[in-house]
Write a protein that holds these residues in place. Structure first.
Motif, PDB file in Angstrom:
ATOM      1  N   TYR A 214       0.842  -1.199   0.000  1.00 55.39           N
ATOM      2  CA  TYR A 214       0.000   0.000   0.000  1.00 55.39           C
ATOM      3  C   TYR A 214       0.875   1.245   0.000  1.00 55.39           C
ATOM      4  O   TYR A 214       1.991   1.239   0.522  1.00 55.39           O
ATOM      5  CB  TYR A 214      -0.895   0.029   1.242  1.00 55.39           C
ATOM      6  N   MET A 215       0.350   2.314  -0.573  1.00 57.35           N
ATOM      7  CA  MET A 215       1.023   3.613  -0.553  1.00 57.35           C
ATOM      8  C   MET A 215       0.100   4.658   0.039  1.00 57.35           C
ATOM      9  O   MET A 215      -1.077   4.724  -0.335  1.00 57.35           O
ATOM     10  CB  MET A 215       1.411   4.063  -1.976  1.00 57.35           C
ATOM     11  N   GLU A 217      -1.319   8.324   0.158  1.00 53.12           N
ATOM     12  CA  GLU A 217      -1.693   9.124  -1.013  1.00 53.12           C
ATOM     13  C   GLU A 217      -0.586  10.062  -1.493  1.00 53.12           C
ATOM     14  O   GLU A 217      -0.340  10.185  -2.695  1.00 53.12           O
ATOM     15  CB  GLU A 217      -2.943   9.940  -0.654  1.00 53.12           C
ATOM     16  N   TYR A 221       7.336   6.289  -5.036  1.00 59.12           N
ATOM     17  CA  TYR A 221       8.031   4.992  -5.073  1.00 59.12           C
ATOM     18  C   TYR A 221       8.708   4.895  -6.435  1.00 59.12           C
ATOM     19  O   TYR A 221       8.032   4.874  -7.464  1.00 59.12           O
ATOM     20  CB  TYR A 221       6.989   3.893  -4.898  1.00 59.12           C
ATOM     21  N   THR A 250       4.122   8.635  -8.499  1.00 61.86           N
ATOM     22  CA  THR A 250       3.097   8.890  -7.489  1.00 61.86           C
ATOM     23  C   THR A 250       2.278   7.627  -7.193  1.00 61.86           C
ATOM     24  O   THR A 250       2.337   6.641  -7.939  1.00 61.86           O
ATOM     25  CB  THR A 250       2.140  10.008  -7.940  1.00 61.86           C
ATOM     26  N   SER A 251       1.487   7.692  -6.140  1.00 61.16           N
ATOM     27  CA  SER A 251       0.662   6.541  -5.759  1.00 61.16           C
ATOM     28  C   SER A 251      -0.338   6.182  -6.866  1.00 61.16           C
ATOM     29  O   SER A 251      -0.557   5.001  -7.146  1.00 61.16           O
ATOM     30  CB  SER A 251      -0.069   6.830  -4.452  1.00 61.16           C
ATOM     31  N   LYS A 255      -0.415   2.611  -8.795  1.00 56.42           N
ATOM     32  CA  LYS A 255      -1.628   1.775  -8.798  1.00 56.42           C
ATOM     33  C   LYS A 255      -2.045   1.461 -10.235  1.00 56.42           C
ATOM     34  O   LYS A 255      -2.443   0.333 -10.552  1.00 56.42           O
ATOM     35  CB  LYS A 255      -2.744   2.542  -8.068  1.00 56.42           C
ATOM     36  N   ILE A 263      -4.213   2.456  -2.563  1.00 55.31           N
ATOM     37  CA  ILE A 263      -3.751   3.772  -2.079  1.00 55.31           C
ATOM     38  C   ILE A 263      -4.485   4.079  -0.778  1.00 55.31           C
ATOM     39  O   ILE A 263      -5.712   3.992  -0.715  1.00 55.31           O
ATOM     40  CB  ILE A 263      -4.031   4.870  -3.120  1.00 55.31           C
TER      41      ILE A 263
END
Length: 317
Positions: A214-215, A217, A221, A250-251, A255, A263
């Motif tokens: 999970y990231m 918001e 990464y 970004t998240s 995704k 997220i």
């Protein structure tokens, strides 16, 4: 509260609101309507800014000095049940990598993560969240201990990268990270990984192999930071915004590429605006992930994990 450059309109309105409240308290003037108007404009400005963040602005938010770090999350979620464990039993205890046992929702977890500092002294003490080989070996020791006692693992990622110093390379930085990835893929207990800040390069991957990833918001990464990417491609940091967009770090990007499972939403403005809500949300995702994995047999767990990572990078022309 510290403000980033793109948050200056929020800072100005907040200061106006504070002054308006002070005037109302120190005089007989009724400023209720004025305060309401400023507050309404403040909320609208926040929504406008935070709902349209660029990739670089999310990178900035992930590094916000007021953002909760790994230990903040652990204390907020586990309370006083967390017992920190130290050392890799080979060289020394790496302060940039923390780990130990804690309870979340009544279930014991082995929690491992990188820890940054909040001022000059603690940043040096924690080596800016950049772990040495002994840090990754400590993380692996704790994960193997969790496997022995059938305790699920939670990893919290927040690092600008593994420490790139000469002494780290001499002690086998690359081998330590590779060994962790190799061992985590076949670990016999559930692994839940959460990027809570920066997720940079192999430093993040060294504790980043999970059944559920999970990231938060406003985190990122990537194989490289936008500044480093810019300095390689353009010989200057001036193109970091362009690099951040191109890296798809970004998240939402992750995704979309199916590199993370979900997220975790943050309060408007970022995790630091409402820490309690952030910790509660993170806890809910950990429990949700664990409930999805706890009934799987060891063979199914490892097979699903290997299949998950084997599928990454697949594409159709």
């Amino acid at each position: 509260m510290e403000y980033l450059d793109f948050e200056l309109p929020i800072k100005e309105l907040t200061e106006q609101l504070d002054k308006c409240v002070v005037i109302g308290l120190e005089s007989d003037v009724d400023v209720t309507n004025t305060c309401k108007q400023i507050n309404k404009k403040l909320e609208e400005t926040k929504k406008q800014i935070y709902k349209n963040l660029t990739a670089w602005q999310r990178v900035q938010l992930s590094r916000h000095p007021s953002r909760p770090y790994t230990l903040d999350h652990i204390r907020g979620i586990c309370g006083d049940t967390f017992l920190e464990l130290h050392g890799d039993r080979g060289f020394k205890d790496d302060k940039a990598m923390i780990g130990g046992l804690g309870k979340i929702g009544g279930q014991s977890f082995m929690i491992v993560g990188q820890q940054k500092g909040f001022n000059t002294k603690t940043r040096q003490y924690r080596n800016f969240g950049m772990a040495n080989p002994e840090g990754y070996r400590k993380a692996l020791r704790l994960m193997k201990m969790a496997e022995k006692f059938n305790i699920p693992v939670v990893t919290l990622i927040d690092t600008p990268g593994a420490y790139p110093g000469l002494e780290a390379e001499e002690r086998g930085q690359g081998e330590a990270i590779a060994r962790n990835i190799f061992e985590m893929v076949r670990l016999k207990v559930p692994i839940i990984t959460i990027i809570v800040g920066e997720g940079a390069s192999g430093g993040a991957l060294g504790i980043g192999v999970g059944d559920r990833v999970y990231m938060l918001e406003n985190t990122w990464y990537s194989v490289i930071s936008p500044e480093s990417c810019s300095s390689i491609l353009w010989k200057s940091w001036d193109f970091k915004e362009q690099a951040a967009e191109a890296l798809k770090l970004t998240s939402a990007d992750m995704k979309k590429q199916k590199l993370v499972d979900d997220i975790i939403p943050e309060p408007l403005g970022g995790a630091h605006y409402d820490r309690a809500t952030t910790f509660t949300t993170v806890e809910q995702y950990i429990i949700k992930g664990y409930n999805e994995l706890k009934d799987l047999s060891t063979e199914e767990l490892i097979a699903q994990r290997m299949d998950k990572y084997c599928k990454m990078g697949e594409f159709k022309e």
